[in-house]
Design a protein around this motif. Sequence first.
Motif, PDB file in Angstrom:
ATOM      1  N   ILE A   1      11.102  43.060 -12.248  1.00 43.45           N
ATOM      2  CA  ILE A   1       9.585  43.097 -12.986  1.00 43.45           C
ATOM      3  C   ILE A   1       9.859  42.132 -14.469  1.00 43.45           C
TER       4      ILE A   1
ATOM      5  N   HIS B   1      21.806  41.668 -18.530  1.00 47.61           N
ATOM      6  CA  HIS B   1      22.685  42.729 -18.854  1.00 47.61           C
ATOM      7  C   HIS B   1      23.872  42.325 -18.172  1.00 47.61           C
ATOM      8  N   SER B   2      24.097  42.110 -16.882  1.00 47.94           N
ATOM      9  CA  SER B   2      25.396  41.597 -16.265  1.00 47.94           C
ATOM     10  C   SER B   2      25.429  40.215 -16.178  1.00 47.94           C
TER      11      SER B   2
ATOM     12  N   ASP C   1      23.485  44.849 -24.107  1.00 45.46           N
ATOM     13  CA  ASP C   1      23.047  46.093 -23.563  1.00 45.46           C
ATOM     14  C   ASP C   1      21.948  46.711 -24.471  1.00 45.46           C
ATOM     15  N   VAL C   2      20.855  47.067 -24.048  1.00 44.30           N
ATOM     16  CA  VAL C   2      19.814  47.522 -25.137  1.00 44.30           C
ATOM     17  C   VAL C   2      20.069  48.918 -25.507  1.00 44.30           C
TER      18      VAL C   2
ATOM     19  N   ASN D   1      11.512  46.108 -21.089  1.00 50.92           N
ATOM     20  CA  ASN D   1      11.582  46.419 -19.579  1.00 50.92           C
ATOM     21  C   ASN D   1      12.697  46.863 -18.836  1.00 50.92           C
TER      22      ASN D   1
ATOM     23  N   TYR E   1      14.949  60.279 -15.271  1.00 50.63           N
ATOM     24  CA  TYR E   1      14.163  59.145 -15.228  1.00 50.63           C
ATOM     25  C   TYR E   1      12.581  59.531 -15.802  1.00 50.63           C
TER      26      TYR E   1
ATOM     27  N   LYS F   1      11.019  58.112 -19.079  1.00 52.71           N
ATOM     28  CA  LYS F   1       9.769  57.608 -19.103  1.00 52.71           C
ATOM     29  C   LYS F   1       8.356  58.081 -19.722  1.00 52.71           C
TER      30      LYS F   1
ATOM     31  N   GLY G   1       3.415  51.795 -10.562  1.00 55.45           N
ATOM     32  CA  GLY G   1       3.730  52.827  -9.775  1.00 55.45           C
ATOM     33  C   GLY G   1       4.805  52.449  -8.619  1.00 55.45           C
TER      34      GLY G   1
ATOM     35  N   VAL H   1       6.824  49.497  -7.127  1.00 51.77           N
ATOM     36  CA  VAL H   1       6.854  47.910  -7.156  1.00 51.77           C
ATOM     37  C   VAL H   1       8.292  47.222  -6.263  1.00 51.77           C
TER      38      VAL H   1
ATOM     39  N   THR I   1      11.052  45.742  -6.031  1.00 49.71           N
ATOM     40  CA  THR I   1      12.255  45.125  -6.498  1.00 49.71           C
ATOM     41  C   THR I   1      13.409  46.177  -6.015  1.00 49.71           C
TER      42      THR I   1
HETATM   43  P1  NAP Z   1      15.437  46.184 -11.566  1.00 45.59           P
HETATM   44  O1  NAP Z   1      15.030  45.189 -10.449  1.00 45.59           O
HETATM   45  O2  NAP Z   1      16.635  47.234 -11.188  1.00 45.59           O
HETATM   46  O3  NAP Z   1      15.634  45.472 -12.670  1.00 45.59           O
HETATM   47  C1  NAP Z   1      16.056  46.144 -13.925  1.00 45.59           C
HETATM   48  C2  NAP Z   1      16.719  45.182 -14.885  1.00 45.59           C
HETATM   49  O4  NAP Z   1      17.294  45.794 -16.260  1.00 45.59           O
HETATM   50  C3  NAP Z   1      17.927  44.394 -14.477  1.00 45.59           C
HETATM   51  O5  NAP Z   1      17.801  42.994 -14.533  1.00 45.59           O
HETATM   52  C4  NAP Z   1      19.124  45.246 -15.115  1.00 45.59           C
HETATM   53  O6  NAP Z   1      20.134  44.421 -15.337  1.00 45.59           O
HETATM   54  C5  NAP Z   1      18.488  45.285 -16.448  1.00 45.59           C
HETATM   55  N1  NAP Z   1      19.206  46.457 -17.368  1.00 45.59           N
HETATM   56  C6  NAP Z   1      19.615  47.408 -16.883  1.00 45.59           C
HETATM   57  N2  NAP Z   1      20.391  48.085 -17.587  1.00 45.59           N
HETATM   58  C7  NAP Z   1      20.452  47.468 -18.875  1.00 45.59           C
HETATM   59  C8  NAP Z   1      20.996  47.546 -20.258  1.00 45.59           C
HETATM   60  N3  NAP Z   1      21.215  48.559 -20.646  1.00 45.59           N
HETATM   61  N4  NAP Z   1      20.524  46.305 -21.200  1.00 45.59           N
HETATM   62  C9  NAP Z   1      19.629  45.347 -20.741  1.00 45.59           C
HETATM   63  N5  NAP Z   1      19.219  45.349 -19.463  1.00 45.59           N
HETATM   64  C10 NAP Z   1      19.531  46.350 -18.604  1.00 45.59           C
HETATM   65  O7  NAP Z   1      14.392  47.173 -11.826  1.00 45.59           O
HETATM   66  P2  NAP Z   1      12.621  46.930 -11.947  1.00 45.59           P
HETATM   67  O8  NAP Z   1      12.251  47.580 -10.506  1.00 45.59           O
HETATM   68  O9  NAP Z   1      12.360  45.436 -12.118  1.00 45.59           O
HETATM   69  O10 NAP Z   1      12.466  47.661 -13.117  1.00 45.59           O
HETATM   70  C11 NAP Z   1      11.802  47.168 -14.386  1.00 45.59           C
HETATM   71  C12 NAP Z   1      11.322  48.042 -15.311  1.00 45.59           C
HETATM   72  O11 NAP Z   1       9.936  48.756 -14.462  1.00 45.59           O
HETATM   73  C13 NAP Z   1      12.120  49.538 -15.556  1.00 45.59           C
HETATM   74  O12 NAP Z   1      12.002  49.799 -16.746  1.00 45.59           O
HETATM   75  C14 NAP Z   1      11.582  50.295 -14.583  1.00 45.59           C
HETATM   76  O13 NAP Z   1      12.018  51.859 -14.809  1.00 45.59           O
HETATM   77  C15 NAP Z   1      10.222  50.061 -14.553  1.00 45.59           C
HETATM   78  N6  NAP Z   1       9.366  50.593 -13.329  1.00 45.59           N
HETATM   79  C16 NAP Z   1      10.018  50.226 -12.356  1.00 45.59           C
HETATM   80  C17 NAP Z   1       9.513  50.529 -11.038  1.00 45.59           C
HETATM   81  C18 NAP Z   1       9.355  50.053  -9.650  1.00 45.59           C
HETATM   82  O14 NAP Z   1       8.903  50.518  -8.775  1.00 45.59           O
HETATM   83  N7  NAP Z   1      10.294  49.094  -9.419  1.00 45.59           N
HETATM   84  C19 NAP Z   1       8.096  51.575 -11.284  1.00 45.59           C
HETATM   85  C20 NAP Z   1       7.955  51.933 -12.369  1.00 45.59           C
HETATM   86  C21 NAP Z   1       8.617  51.375 -13.581  1.00 45.59           C
HETATM   87  P3  NAP Z   1      21.557  44.617 -14.422  1.00 45.59           P
HETATM   88  O15 NAP Z   1      21.111  44.611 -13.068  1.00 45.59           O
HETATM   89  O16 NAP Z   1      22.515  43.154 -15.029  1.00 45.59           O
HETATM   90  O17 NAP Z   1      22.201  45.911 -15.162  1.00 45.59           O
END
Ligand code: NAP
Length: 242
Positions: A16, A36-37, A60-61, A87, A152, A156, A183, A185, A187
């Motif tokens: 996202i 992050h990584s 790291d946030v 995010n 989680y 949230k 909801g 997504v 990813t």
């Molecule tokens: P994702 O593909 O796992 O991506 C998450 C990103 O956050 C990764 O690039 C990760 O980097 C980075 N991250 C993790 N820990 C961090 C830290 N301490 N400092 C800086 N960056 C950090 O997840 P996503 O699905 O895109 O999710 C993005 C956001 O949407 C999240 O807040 C998630 O909770 C929210 N969300 C997602 C969904 C869904 O269905 N996917 C639904 C509701 C809400 P590394 O991989 O390098 O650690």
Amino acid sequence: MLKDKTVVVTGAAKGIGKAVALAFAKEGCNIVLNYHSSVSDETIQEIEACGVKCLPVQGDVSDFAFAGSLVKQVKKEFGSIDVLVNNAGITRDMLLMRMSEEQFDAVIDTNLKGTFNMIRHASSLMLKQRSGAIINMSSVVGVTGNAGQANYAASKAGVIGLTKATAKELAARGVTCNAIAPGFVETDMTAVLSEELQAQMLEVIPLKRAAKPEEIADAAVFLADQSYITGQVLNVDGGMVM
Ligand code: NAP
């Protein structure tokens, strides 16, 4: 309206966050891409191909000092932060009775404290500017709860409270703060879920499909490009929660 603005997106190397960074780049915004990584050269190039600047910043946030140094760096490079998208997020799913202290702390530290850290530092700049838009990534789970995700869901739900308090504190100086509650997504975060669980989730989505990251990014652009919505949680969930 958004052209030439400076947008900070945390956790923007993939999923996202990457879609959000690209969507703002397409609007003509300069992007500060926190990762992050690692982040791929292709991702940076894709953003720059929109004719905007992209400043990648590793960190790291959940680290309060890092959030401060990131804001300092953005101020030096661009002079302002117009939009902050919090995010970055993680999951460490486990049933409550088996959840370790580490699993609970890790999720709260990244998802909730990380969002606070960024707001805490960026808001001083926004208050001086007397403008700015903060957008926090929450989740439908923060509203409804979910078995196996106590950490989680708490993080949230906390983001929603933080969003509303921030909106109330900063409104008088023209700074808005809203949350998006996605909801399901497509990813890496959801790709690890079993096929059975994914099928169950699709069952409860009236639109009968998962969201593309770009559909969440559209909501972030919308919230950044308006001036009279603050303290709200925008569900982008195919009708999952009504
Ligand atoms: P994702 O593909 O796992 O991506 C998450 C990103 O956050 C990764 O690039 C990760 O980097 C980075 N991250 C993790 N820990 C961090 C830290 N301490 N400092 C800086 N960056 C950090 O997840 P996503 O699905 O895109 O999710 C993005 C956001 O949407 C999240 O807040 C998630 O909770 C929210 N969300 C997602 C969904 C869904 O269905 N996917 C639904 C509701 C809400 P590394 O991989 O390098 O650690």
